[in-house]
Design a protein around this motif. Structure first.
Motif, mmCIF file in Angstrom:
data_model
loop_
_atom_site.group_PDB
_atom_site.id
_atom_site.type_symbol
_atom_site.label_atom_id
_atom_site.label_comp_id
_atom_site.label_asym_id
_atom_site.label_seq_id
_atom_site.Cartn_x
_atom_site.Cartn_y
_atom_site.Cartn_z
ATOM 1 N N VAL A 165 -13.811 12.457 8.921
ATOM 2 C CA VAL A 165 -13.506 12.738 10.325
ATOM 3 C C VAL A 165 -12.467 11.709 10.787
ATOM 4 O O VAL A 165 -12.779 10.531 10.986
ATOM 5 C CB VAL A 165 -14.779 12.648 11.193
ATOM 6 C CG1 VAL A 165 -14.439 12.959 12.649
ATOM 7 C CG2 VAL A 165 -15.854 13.595 10.660
ATOM 8 N N PHE A 166 -11.226 12.157 10.936
ATOM 9 C CA PHE A 166 -10.137 11.233 11.257
ATOM 10 C C PHE A 166 -10.198 10.755 12.702
ATOM 11 O O PHE A 166 -10.441 11.528 13.623
ATOM 12 C CB PHE A 166 -8.781 11.904 11.011
ATOM 13 C CG PHE A 166 -8.310 11.813 9.592
ATOM 14 C CD1 PHE A 166 -7.646 10.686 9.142
ATOM 15 C CD2 PHE A 166 -8.545 12.849 8.702
ATOM 16 C CE1 PHE A 166 -7.204 10.597 7.840
ATOM 17 C CE2 PHE A 166 -8.116 12.776 7.399
ATOM 18 C CZ PHE A 166 -7.443 11.639 6.955
ATOM 19 N N ARG A 208 -3.746 -7.243 -4.120
ATOM 20 C CA ARG A 208 -2.725 -6.225 -3.875
ATOM 21 C C ARG A 208 -2.447 -6.108 -2.381
ATOM 22 O O ARG A 208 -3.354 -6.202 -1.551
ATOM 23 C CB ARG A 208 -3.168 -4.853 -4.401
ATOM 24 C CG ARG A 208 -3.338 -4.767 -5.909
ATOM 25 C CD ARG A 208 -1.995 -4.792 -6.616
ATOM 26 N NE ARG A 208 -2.147 -4.530 -8.038
ATOM 27 C CZ ARG A 208 -2.455 -5.447 -8.954
ATOM 28 N NH1 ARG A 208 -2.642 -6.708 -8.565
ATOM 29 N NH2 ARG A 208 -2.540 -5.125 -10.224
ATOM 30 N N GLU A 209 -1.168 -5.882 -2.069
ATOM 31 C CA GLU A 209 -0.776 -5.594 -0.692
ATOM 32 C C GLU A 209 -1.009 -4.108 -0.429
ATOM 33 O O GLU A 209 -0.736 -3.268 -1.287
ATOM 34 C CB GLU A 209 0.697 -5.943 -0.501
ATOM 35 C CG GLU A 209 1.251 -5.581 0.858
ATOM 36 C CD GLU A 209 2.749 -5.800 0.923
ATOM 37 O OE1 GLU A 209 3.449 -4.885 1.422
ATOM 38 O OE2 GLU A 209 3.221 -6.861 0.453
ATOM 39 N N ALA A 210 -1.562 -3.778 0.742
ATOM 40 C CA ALA A 210 -1.834 -2.381 1.079
ATOM 41 C C ALA A 210 -1.487 -2.121 2.534
ATOM 42 O O ALA A 210 -1.508 -3.030 3.368
ATOM 43 C CB ALA A 210 -3.299 -2.044 0.815
ATOM 44 N N THR A 211 -1.193 -0.862 2.833
ATOM 45 C CA THR A 211 -0.838 -0.457 4.194
ATOM 46 C C THR A 211 -1.870 0.527 4.722
ATOM 47 O O THR A 211 -2.227 1.481 4.028
ATOM 48 C CB THR A 211 0.555 0.197 4.221
ATOM 49 O OG1 THR A 211 1.516 -0.710 3.678
ATOM 50 C CG2 THR A 211 0.944 0.560 5.642
ATOM 51 N N ILE A 212 -2.340 0.311 5.939
ATOM 52 C CA ILE A 212 -3.312 1.212 6.558
ATOM 53 C C ILE A 212 -2.607 2.520 6.912
ATOM 54 O O ILE A 212 -1.673 2.528 7.721
ATOM 55 C CB ILE A 212 -3.935 0.602 7.830
ATOM 56 C CG1 ILE A 212 -4.463 -0.806 7.575
ATOM 57 C CG2 ILE A 212 -5.041 1.515 8.366
ATOM 58 C CD1 ILE A 212 -5.592 -0.884 6.613
ATOM 59 N N CYS A 213 -3.039 3.628 6.302
ATOM 60 C CA CYS A 213 -2.412 4.920 6.615
ATOM 61 C C CYS A 213 -3.299 5.773 7.501
ATOM 62 O O CYS A 213 -2.843 6.774 8.067
ATOM 63 C CB CYS A 213 -2.090 5.683 5.330
ATOM 64 S SG CYS A 213 -3.560 6.231 4.417
ATOM 65 N N GLY A 214 -4.587 5.399 7.628
ATOM 66 C CA GLY A 214 -5.482 6.189 8.460
ATOM 67 C C GLY A 214 -6.806 5.489 8.686
ATOM 68 O O GLY A 214 -7.194 4.583 7.933
ATOM 69 N N ILE A 215 -7.478 5.888 9.748
ATOM 70 C CA ILE A 215 -8.796 5.352 10.092
ATOM 71 C C ILE A 215 -9.720 6.545 10.342
ATOM 72 O O ILE A 215 -9.351 7.490 11.045
ATOM 73 C CB ILE A 215 -8.744 4.448 11.339
ATOM 74 C CG1 ILE A 215 -7.796 3.263 11.096
ATOM 75 C CG2 ILE A 215 -10.134 3.943 11.713
ATOM 76 C CD1 ILE A 215 -7.514 2.427 12.339
ATOM 77 N N PHE A 216 -10.914 6.511 9.747
ATOM 78 C CA PHE A 216 -11.837 7.629 9.900
ATOM 79 C C PHE A 216 -13.241 7.108 10.178
ATOM 80 O O PHE A 216 -13.515 5.910 10.039
ATOM 81 C CB PHE A 216 -11.854 8.488 8.624
ATOM 82 C CG PHE A 216 -12.568 7.838 7.467
ATOM 83 C CD1 PHE A 216 -13.891 8.133 7.175
ATOM 84 C CD2 PHE A 216 -11.909 6.913 6.660
ATOM 85 C CE1 PHE A 216 -14.551 7.533 6.117
ATOM 86 C CE2 PHE A 216 -12.557 6.308 5.600
ATOM 87 C CZ PHE A 216 -13.884 6.609 5.324
ATOM 88 N N LYS A 217 -14.098 8.008 10.572
ATOM 89 C CA LYS A 217 -15.514 7.664 10.708
ATOM 90 C C LYS A 217 -16.301 8.550 9.751
ATOM 91 O O LYS A 217 -15.872 9.672 9.443
ATOM 92 C CB LYS A 217 -16.000 7.845 12.140
ATOM 93 C CG LYS A 217 -15.964 9.266 12.665
ATOM 94 C CD LYS A 217 -16.490 9.314 14.106
ATOM 95 C CE LYS A 217 -16.470 10.738 14.648
ATOM 96 N NZ LYS A 217 -16.983 10.819 16.038
ATOM 97 N N PRO A 218 -17.433 8.073 9.243
ATOM 98 C CA PRO A 218 -18.209 8.878 8.289
ATOM 99 C C PRO A 218 -18.607 10.220 8.887
ATOM 100 O O PRO A 218 -18.855 10.332 10.086
ATOM 101 C CB PRO A 218 -19.443 7.995 8.022
ATOM 102 C CG PRO A 218 -19.030 6.610 8.386
ATOM 103 C CD PRO A 218 -18.043 6.766 9.509
#
Length: 510
Positions: A165-166, A214-224
């Motif tokens: 669930v985005f 590792r470097e990472a970029t946040i592409c999305g946030i969701f809830k369970p």
């Protein structure tokens, strides 16, 4: 028999105090047993629904368990961590194993999974992990760290499992270092580092042994999908990024070391390497080497191409295969068929159901169930001993009554039937009342919708929403145990009653 039952009811009415005491003990015991088992049933149902829908599906194909350890989709469960937290082994011959799975009839969809654990760290331009926050916040518990499970799926992953669930953003792009984090990871990060985290921000991901960064970029946030899920906080990413933290390198899958590799140093002891004047690392010799202008320090290790190759992630390596059955009720039969198919194919893998695949969670619930059942067994013994003692006292108080019945021609079977009838009447009445009491209590509790927020409590209790889920088998088993227990409790009092004769009754003066 009709006369015995009428007489039993009359006797119970005449001894109201003892009847009420016995009923109260049974009502309390029955209500506790039904409520407790209904609570465990609710936990199991909640876990099964959540995990089968979102994490394990119906069937999981995994590497075989190492010695003294159990594998599930969250890692290797073992008490031996002397050499660090063991990494999940790669699924042997994943391509062949997947082909066997896809050839199995009765499956709706299949996918692959990589699982690892990571620590989300604050990004900095120096490309180095800043550990100062962990030193400064020495009063912060481990559960407050932004630690997360890292999952990455193969083709059909989101078709096999329920979509997330985005809140904002998108799925990670293939072959990228983008990550999709759940709201709990975001909250833990913001609380620990005292700064906001948004889509587009960069972070560092560190492995549990801190050897991988590792470097990472946040592409999305969701809830369970299940807001009350017992599942630990999750990050989704591309397979290549996940393999780095799961240690799925070519070295891990290599069975034989090439002949071209020089292993001469591996045969030397520590003393031969460092222990004396004639060792390989003699102090004078190393001084001469270091002072020499002819030493090529860039190539002092020789050809490292093989080492570099072995440290690369294996693009064909996976930890698990996951499958969803067309008919979930057929899962046990499908598992047996797959076990035989893999055995015939010569692949050493294990085929698990959702419960085995979620052992880290179901094991905790099973432990609670075991403890509860032990306590219930102790409670049952105590209750039935009290019932037996109360009935023995009742027999002594009714000595004259029993003697009179024997004097007017009542047989031992009549007396036996009378006392067993009284025990059964008490059990049946108490069971009905106990069931009603338990249902009232469980209904009130469920209506309150009590939730827990602590992650450890959620794991132990199988979710954040506490509830009861009574079933017909639970009620029937409880009532049957109560009836059998009451009959067993009446054996000794009945035996004592049968020893009473008219002469003993008259001699007692009662």
């Amino acid at each position: 028999m009709k006369d015995i039952i009428k007489l039993a009811f009359r006797n119970l009415r005449e001894h109201k105090s003892k009847t009420i005491i016995l009923c109260m003990f049974l009502i309390f015991g029955i209500a506790i047993v039904i409520a407790g088992n209904s609570f465990l049933e609710a936990i199991n149902k909640g876990l099964e629904k959540d995990f089968r829908a979102n994490y394990t599906a119906d069937i999981v194909v995994a590497p075989v368990n190492p010695k003294n350890a159990v594998i599930d989709i969250f890692g290797v469960n073992t008490m031996d961590i002397s050499n660090g937290v063991p990494a999940l082994p790669a699924l042997p011959d994943a391509e062949k194993a997947e082909a066997v799975l896809k050839n199995q009839e009765g499956l709706k969809s299949t996918t692959k999974l990589i699982s690892a654990q990571v620590l989300v760290m604050e990004y900095n331009e120096n490309n180095e992990a800043d550990m100062s926050k962990f030193i400064e916040k020495d009063d912060v518990s481990l559960m407050d760290y932004p630690v997360s499970l890292l999952f990455s799926g193969g083709d059909n992953y989101w078709d096999t499992l329920t979509e997330v669930v985005f809140i904002e953003g998108t799925y990670p792009a293939p072959n990228s270092t983008e990550i999709l984090i759940d709201t709990r990871v975001k909250n833990a990060y913001e609380k620990f580092y005292e700064r906001d985290l948004h889509v587009g921000d960069k972070v560092f991901l560190a492995g549990t042994d801190f050897t991988t960064l590792r470097e990472a970029t946040i592409c999305g946030i969701f809830k369970p999908a299940n807001e009350h899920s017992a599942m630990f906080q999750i990050i989704y990413c591309s397979p290549d990024l996940a393999r780095a933290f799961a240690r799925l390198t070519y070295a891990l899958s290599m069975e034989d070391i090439p002949d071209s590799v020089d292993l001469s140093l591996s045969s030397l002891t520590e003393d031969e390497l460092f222990g004396g004047d004639d060792t390989l690392f003699d102090e004078d010799l190393s001084s001469d080497i270091l002072s020499s202008s002819k030493v090529d320090f860039d190539n002092i290790l020789g050809d490292t191409s093989l080492r570099d190759k072995l440290n690369q992630t294996d693009s064909g390596a996976w930890n698990f295969l996951i499958a969803r059955a067309e008919k979930p009720s057929k899962t046990p039969e499908l598992i047996k068929e797959l076990q035989q198919a893999y055995k015939d194919a010569g692949l050493e893998v294990q085929v698990m159901d959702w419960e085995q695949a979620a052992y880290s969670y179901t094991g905790s619930v099973a432990g609670i169930g075991l403890i509860f059942n032990i306590l219930i067994a102790v409670l049952a013994v105590v209750v039935f001993i009290i019932i037996m003692n109360t009935m023995v006292v009742s027999v002594f108080e009714r000595t004259r009554e029993i003697g009179t019945m024997r004097a007017i021609g009542s047989t031992k079977n009549f007396v036996r039937g009378l006392f067993f009838s009284e025990a059964l009447i008490i059990s049946v009445v108490s069971s009905v009342i106990g069931i009603i009491v338990s249902f009232i209590g469980m209904g009130i509790f469920n209506a309150l919708k009590i939730e827990v927020e602590n992650s450890i409590a959620k794991m132990i209790l199988g979710g954040g929403l506490l509830s009861f889920s009574p079933t017909l088998p639970i009620i029937l088993i409880t009532v049957i145990i109560a009836l059998i227990g009451s009959i067993l409790s009446a054996l000794y009092p009945v035996k004592s009653a049968l020893k009473i004769t008219p002469a003993k009754a008259l001699a007692s003066g009662e």
